[in-house]
Write a protein that holds these residues in place. Structure first.
Motif, PDB file in Angstrom:
ATOM      1  N   PHE A 133     -20.082  11.573  -5.529  1.00  0.00           N
ATOM      2  CA  PHE A 133     -19.955  12.200  -6.848  1.00  0.00           C
ATOM      3  C   PHE A 133     -18.895  11.487  -7.674  1.00  0.00           C
ATOM      4  CE2 PHE A 133     -17.860  15.129  -9.751  1.00  0.00           C
ATOM      5  CZ  PHE A 133     -18.931  15.663 -10.445  1.00  0.00           C
ATOM      6  N   SER A 136     -20.193   8.119  -8.874  1.00  0.00           N
ATOM      7  CA  SER A 136     -21.178   8.275  -9.943  1.00  0.00           C
ATOM      8  C   SER A 136     -20.514   8.693 -11.252  1.00  0.00           C
ATOM      9  CB  SER A 136     -22.237   9.308  -9.552  1.00  0.00           C
ATOM     10  OG  SER A 136     -23.075   8.808  -8.545  1.00  0.00           O
ATOM     11  N   MET A 137     -19.514   9.563 -11.155  1.00  0.00           N
ATOM     12  CA  MET A 137     -18.829   9.995 -12.375  1.00  0.00           C
ATOM     13  C   MET A 137     -18.062   8.853 -13.009  1.00  0.00           C
ATOM     14  SD  MET A 137     -16.420  13.332 -12.961  1.00  0.00           S
ATOM     15  CE  MET A 137     -16.040  13.863 -14.637  1.00  0.00           C
ATOM     16  N   MET A 242     -25.119  12.913 -10.283  1.00  0.00           N
ATOM     17  CA  MET A 242     -24.043  13.907 -10.270  1.00  0.00           C
ATOM     18  C   MET A 242     -24.611  15.317 -10.204  1.00  0.00           C
ATOM     19  SD  MET A 242     -20.990  12.570 -12.767  1.00  0.00           S
ATOM     20  CE  MET A 242     -21.998  12.469 -14.240  1.00  0.00           C
TER      21      MET A 242
END
Length: 354
Positions: A133, A136-137, A242
Motif C-alpha cells: 500500500f 502504491s501510494m 490502493m
C-alpha cells in the motif's frame, strides 16, 4: 584514432536532421538553450534525494493513511529454522521433485513437510499488504503530481522548429522523471527481492535509456508526450491497487474500469497518432529518428498485448457472471466484478514505461 572513433559515434549524419549540426546546438542564439546530455547528470544525485523523500513520505503520510484505513502489516507464519533448507533456499526458492526427495532423505523429513517449509519461507519474503500500500501510494502521488506538471508545461514543447529550444518546464520534467526511475532501480536492491527483479531491472534501464536518448537527441516533444500519456493511466492503476489493499472492492472495480478506458485512449489512440505519425510530419525521417521510433513501435506492440490482457480479465469476469461496475456502467447491471489487483496481475500493468 580516438578522435575518429568519437566522430563516428557522434556522426551528425546519424543523430541529427538534415541541415542541423552539433555546432547549432553548442552555440544557440542569445536567450535560447538546447538540450545537452550533461544537463541531466544531476538526475543521479537527485535520485538519492527521491529515495529519501520516499522513505519520509511512507513513514509520515502513507503509513498513517494505512492505519486510518485499517491496513495491517500482518505477521506471516515463520518457517522453522533449518540451516540446510535455508542454504538451499538461497539458491532456489522452489526445488523440483528430485531435489525434494534428496532433502527428504538427508533430513529424514516428509516431502510434504519440506514443501510446506519452502512455502512458508517464500511467504516470509513477500512484502506485506502495508508495504505494498505504501509503495502504491508513493507511486500514485508521484504520477499524479508529475502528470499535472506535464499538462501545465506540455504546450511549451509544441514548437515545430528543429532544433527546438529547451524550456525550463521541459528540463524540470525530464530531470524529475529520470531521477524517479533511477530511484526505482536503486530501490530494487534495498526493497524485498521479488520474482520479477531481473525483468524490472531491465525495464528501468530501458526506460532510463529512452528518456536520456530523447533528451540528448532533442526529441523533447515526443519524449514529453510519451511520458505524459503513460503517467495518465498509471495514476488510476496505483489508485485501484490502493483500493484493493484497503478492501474497498467496488472502488477498486470502478478505478480499474477508468484505468482500462484511459489506457486504451492514451496508449492505443493518442500515443501512436500524436507521437509516431505526427513526428513524421514535423521533422521527417532521419537515421536516429528511425532508431527511436523503432523502439517506440516495439512499445506500441507491448501496449496492444497489455490491453488484450486487460480485456481478457474483464471478459472472464463477465462470463463468470461477476460483471460489477464494468457492466453497471454499460447496461446497469447490479452484479459485482471480482477482479483483484494482486501483484502478479499488477505486474502486467506496471511495466509500461519503457
Amino acid at each position: 584514432m580516438t578522435s575518429s572513433l568519437s566522430a563516428w559515434i557522434w556522426s551528425e549524419w546519424f543523430w541529427l536532421p538534415e541541415n542541423v549540426t552539433w555546432a547549432d546546438l553548442e552555440h544557440p542564439p542569445p536567450g535560447v538553450e538546447y538540450p545537452r546530455v550533461g544537463h541531466i547528470l544531476c538526475a543521479l544525485p537527485l535520485a538519492l534525494c527521491v529515495l529519501i523523500l520516499r522513505l519520509i513520505f511512507e513513514r509520515l503520510v502513507a503509513k498513517p493513511c494505512a492505519r486510518i484505513l485499517q491496513i495491517q502489516a500482518g505477521v506471516s507464519r515463520q518457517a522453522q529454522p533449518n540451516a540446510v533448507l535455508e542454504r538451499v533456499y538461497k539458491s532456489m526458492t522452489c526445488p523440483d521433485s528430485r531435489q525434494l526427495e534428496g532433502l527428504s532423505k538427508q533430513l529424514d523429513w516428509d516431502v510434504r513437510k519440506i514443501q510446506r517449509w519452502f512455502r512458508l519461507r517464500r511467504n516470509q519474503d513477500r512484502p506485506s499488504t502495508l508495504t505494498k500500500f505504501c509503495e502504491s501510494m508513493w507511486r500514485f502521488t508521484f504520477y499524479l503530481g508529475i502528470f499535472i506538471y506535464a499538462i501545465r508545461h506540455l504546450w511549451l514543447s509544441l514548437c515545430h522548429s528543429i532544433p527546438k529550444p529547451l524550456s525550463p518546464g521541459q528540463y524540470n520534467y525530464y530531470v524529475a522523471e529520470l531521477a524517479f526511475y533511477w530511484s526505482l532501480m536503486f530501490s530494487q536492491f534495498t526493497d524485498n527481492k521479488r520474482k520479477d527483479f531481473i525483468i524490472m531491472l531491465v525495464h528501468h534501464l530501458a526506460t532510463i535509456t529512452l528518456i536520456t536518448f530523447s533528451y540528448a537527441n532533442n526529441m523533447l516533444r515526443a519524449g514529453t508526450l510519451v511520458m505524459c500519456v503513460h503517467d495518465a493511466s498509471d495514476i488510476f492503476l496505483e489508485a485501484a491497487k490502493m483500493a484493493n489493499y484497503a478492501k474497498y472492492q467496488r472502488l477498486c472495480d470502478g478505478l480499474f474500469v477508468v484505468f482500462s478506458i484511459i489506457f486504451f485512449l492514451t496508449r492505443l489512440v493518442i500515443y501512436p497518432f500524436c507521437v509516431l505519425f505526427e513526428s513524421w510530419e514535423i521533422v521527417g525521417p532521419y537515421q536516429s529518428w528511425w532508431l527511436l521510433n523503432g523502439l517506440l513501435l516495439v512499445l506500441q506492440a507491448l501496449h496492444v498485448i497489455w490491453f488484450y490482457l486487460i480485456t481478457r480479465i474483464a471478459v472472464k469476469a463477465i462470463f463468470r457472471g461477476k460483471v460489477g461496475l464494468f457492466l453497471y456502467l454499460l447496461c446497469y447491471s447490479r452484479s459485482s466484478i471480482q477482479y483483484n489487483c494482486h501483484p502478479h496481475h499488477c505486474f502486467i500493468f506496471t511495466g509500461v514505461k519503457g
